[in-house]
Write an enzyme that holds these catalytic residues in place. Structure first.
Site, PDB file in Angstrom:
ATOM      1  N   HIS A  78       0.820  -1.163  -0.034  1.00 57.02           N
ATOM      2  CA  HIS A  78       0.068  -0.173   0.137  1.00 57.02           C
ATOM      3  C   HIS A  78       0.771   1.094   0.121  1.00 57.02           C
ATOM      4  CE1 HIS A  78      -3.966  -1.937   1.739  1.00 57.02           C
ATOM      5  NE2 HIS A  78      -3.462  -2.740   0.611  1.00 57.02           N
ATOM      6  N   TYR A 204      -8.979   5.665   7.181  1.00 56.53           N
ATOM      7  CA  TYR A 204      -9.154   6.134   8.365  1.00 56.53           C
ATOM      8  C   TYR A 204      -9.895   7.152   8.482  1.00 56.53           C
ATOM      9  CZ  TYR A 204      -4.991   3.432  10.010  1.00 56.53           C
ATOM     10  OH  TYR A 204      -4.079   2.385  10.220  1.00 56.53           O
ATOM     11  N   PRO A 296      -4.314   0.747  19.087  1.00 52.17           N
ATOM     12  CA  PRO A 296      -4.118   0.237  17.696  1.00 52.17           C
ATOM     13  C   PRO A 296      -4.245   1.295  16.594  1.00 52.17           C
ATOM     14  CG  PRO A 296      -6.430  -0.074  18.600  1.00 52.17           C
ATOM     15  CD  PRO A 296      -5.617   0.640  19.668  1.00 52.17           C
ATOM     16  N   LYS A 300       1.013   0.018  15.241  1.00 50.23           N
ATOM     17  CA  LYS A 300       2.642   0.092  15.531  1.00 50.23           C
ATOM     18  C   LYS A 300       2.824  -1.266  16.487  1.00 50.23           C
ATOM     19  CE  LYS A 300       4.275   3.397  13.676  1.00 50.23           C
ATOM     20  NZ  LYS A 300       3.984   2.927  12.248  1.00 50.23           N
ATOM     21  N   TYR A 388       3.995   6.376   9.808  1.00 53.39           N
ATOM     22  CA  TYR A 388       3.199   5.321   9.416  1.00 53.39           C
ATOM     23  C   TYR A 388       4.124   4.147   8.767  1.00 53.39           C
ATOM     24  CZ  TYR A 388      -1.108   2.890   8.417  1.00 53.39           C
ATOM     25  OH  TYR A 388      -2.230   1.736   8.204  1.00 53.39           O
TER      26      TYR A 388
HETATM   27  C1  DHB Z   1      -5.503  -2.930  10.943  1.00 56.38           C
HETATM   28  C2  DHB Z   1      -5.373  -2.628  12.128  1.00 56.38           C
HETATM   29  C3  DHB Z   1      -4.943  -1.375  12.687  1.00 56.38           C
HETATM   30  O1  DHB Z   1      -4.905  -1.080  13.838  1.00 56.38           O
HETATM   31  C4  DHB Z   1      -4.761  -0.415  11.853  1.00 56.38           C
HETATM   32  O2  DHB Z   1      -4.200   0.759  12.254  1.00 56.38           O
HETATM   33  C5  DHB Z   1      -4.623  -0.531  10.430  1.00 56.38           C
HETATM   34  C6  DHB Z   1      -5.017  -1.904   9.772  1.00 56.38           C
HETATM   35  C7  DHB Z   1      -5.925  -4.439  10.326  1.00 56.38           C
HETATM   36  O3  DHB Z   1      -6.313  -4.954  10.990  1.00 56.38           O
HETATM   37  O4  DHB Z   1      -5.862  -4.214   9.209  1.00 56.38           O
END
Ligand code: DHB
Length: 394
Positions: A78, A204, A296, A300, A388
């Site tokens: 990505h 997001y 989450p 990370k 990121y």
């Molecule tokens: C996923 C989980 C995340 O916490 C995140 O920031 C991006 C992707 C996932 O499970 O695909």
């Protein structure tokens, strides 16, 4: 109870998730022996959904160490993400801003690859055990456990590594440790759904109702999350109620359409930030979630665990092979400098996109102002892209 078997090894690793297995793999490459124990079964680990995004250097580590080539063939590169707010998506182009990408490759697949690599190389892996105890961490560490048949075993080692996750038992053996916590007043409702992908990259979303994240897994399976109350009971949520939330948070004026379908799994993921320092006590070293957890947002957790073991393998090799007793001293500082950057990054992405109850109109407009600044500024977008895709290793 009498001891059924006694093993001597160089490094005993408590926890056979991605951190423990990657460390065992890197040590094997360096010619250092290890034994891995875990109270979960391989099947339990393989079927527990975790995050799905790997930073550029996590992918490099998996590929260059020979642990996984599947990440490049079955994973999806990505080159950016979308930030969606005010009903419109804005792409942050990581490739253009930093020349880096991330890979969508679920943690369960990382585990499968590492487990396969260690099995292929004859690794000593002991899953599904009980009552793990670690003693003697100051001078002669011993790990004892009970196997599935009830027999007691002991492993004596030069060093012991606690890679035993967020409910670590090893963590408590670090005397006089400092613990840093932050609670967040919300959680994520995570779903695995049967549907085609709605977008080629992650979205997001900041909406008046709260945060939502659209992620992917395969052509027919998708992973999505939305902000919820930490006490939410997943059993109380019908498919329709879940889709109402997701559709309303993703609604907008740019023609985006969220693809839906049956919800196959639902869980509530708590939010917590935690750091323990130091990450070493005598001959015990901690890695990954055992020493730190992040919220989450930004995915990370696994990336930090892999960054820890990369440093750890290097200092262990210097300590064991080259007799450099000071090498282990540098571990905490090197690992934690990245951990605190990631704590800030995860906190920042979280607060920028989530709704806090009691937020005033001012707070909401300020949050939109922050997002607007980010997408309209090259410097702002680059800051997000660098964090990121992962900061370079020193
Ligand atoms: C996923 C989980 C995340 O916490 C995140 O920031 C991006 C992707 C996932 O499970 O695909």
């Amino acid at each position: 109870m009498s001891v059924h078997s006694s093993t001597r090894t160089q490094v005993a690793i408590v926890g056979g998730g991605p951190a423990g297995l990657m460390l065992s793999h890197l040590l094997h490459i360096a010619g250092i022996e290890s034994v891995v124990v875990d109270n979960r079964t391989v099947e339990q680990i393989e079927t527990t959904h975790r995050a799905g995004i790997l930073e550029r250097d996590s992918v490099r580590l998996l590929v260059d160490s020979g642990a996984s080539d599947r990440v490049l063939t079955d994973g999806h590169e990505h080159g950016g993400i979308s930030l969606r707010f005010g009903g419109v998506s804005h792409r942050i182009d990581f490739q253009k801003l930093t020349g880096a990408s991330v890979w969508l490759y679920p943690q369960t697949e990382v585990f499968v690859d590492l487990h396969r690599a260690r099995t292929r190389d004859g690794g000593d892996l002991r899953y599904g055990i009980l009552d793990t105890e670690v003693t003697g961490v100051l001078d002669s560490p011993v790990v004892t456990y009970t196997d599935a048949a009830g027999a007691r075993h002991e492993i004596a080692a030069d060093l012991v590594v606690g890679a035993d996750g967020s409910r670590s038992v090893c963590r408590d053996l670090v005397e006089n440790a400092r613990q840093y916590y932050r609670e967040y007043p919300f959680a994520w409702f995570g779903v695995m759904v049967q549907a085609p992908p709605s977008a080629p990259e992650l979205i997001y979303t900041r909406a008046a109702q709260g945060f939502a994240l659209i992620s992917q897994r395969t052509d027919t399976l998708q992973r999505m999350y939305f902000q919820c109350d930490p006490n939410e009971d997943p059993a109380q949520w019908s498919d329709d109620r879940i889709w109402d939330q997701l559709h309303s948070r993703l609604a907008g004026s740019d023609g985006f359409r969220l693809q839906d379908g049956p919800v196959l799994e639902r869980t509530v993921l708590p939010f917590r930030s935690f750091v323990q320092s130091p990450m070493r006590h005598g001959r015990l070293l901690l890695a990954g979630d055992a020493a730190h957890t992040v919220p989450p947002t930004g995915a990370k957790g696994l990336n930090l665990a892999l960054a820890d073991v990369r440093v750890l393998a290097e200092v262990i090799e210097r300590a064991i092979d080259k007799g450099d007793g000071d090498a282990l001293d540098s571990y905490t500082e090197r690992a934690l400098s990245r951990v605190w950057k990631a704590q800030h990054f995860s906190y920042w992405m979280t607060t920028m996109l989530h709704r806090v109850s009691g937020a005033t109109d001012f707070d909401e407009q300020r949050q939109l102002g922050e997002l607007q600044t980010l997408i309209s500024s090259n410097a702002g977008s680059t800051y997000l892209a660098e964090g990121y895709t992962g900061w370079p290793h020193h």
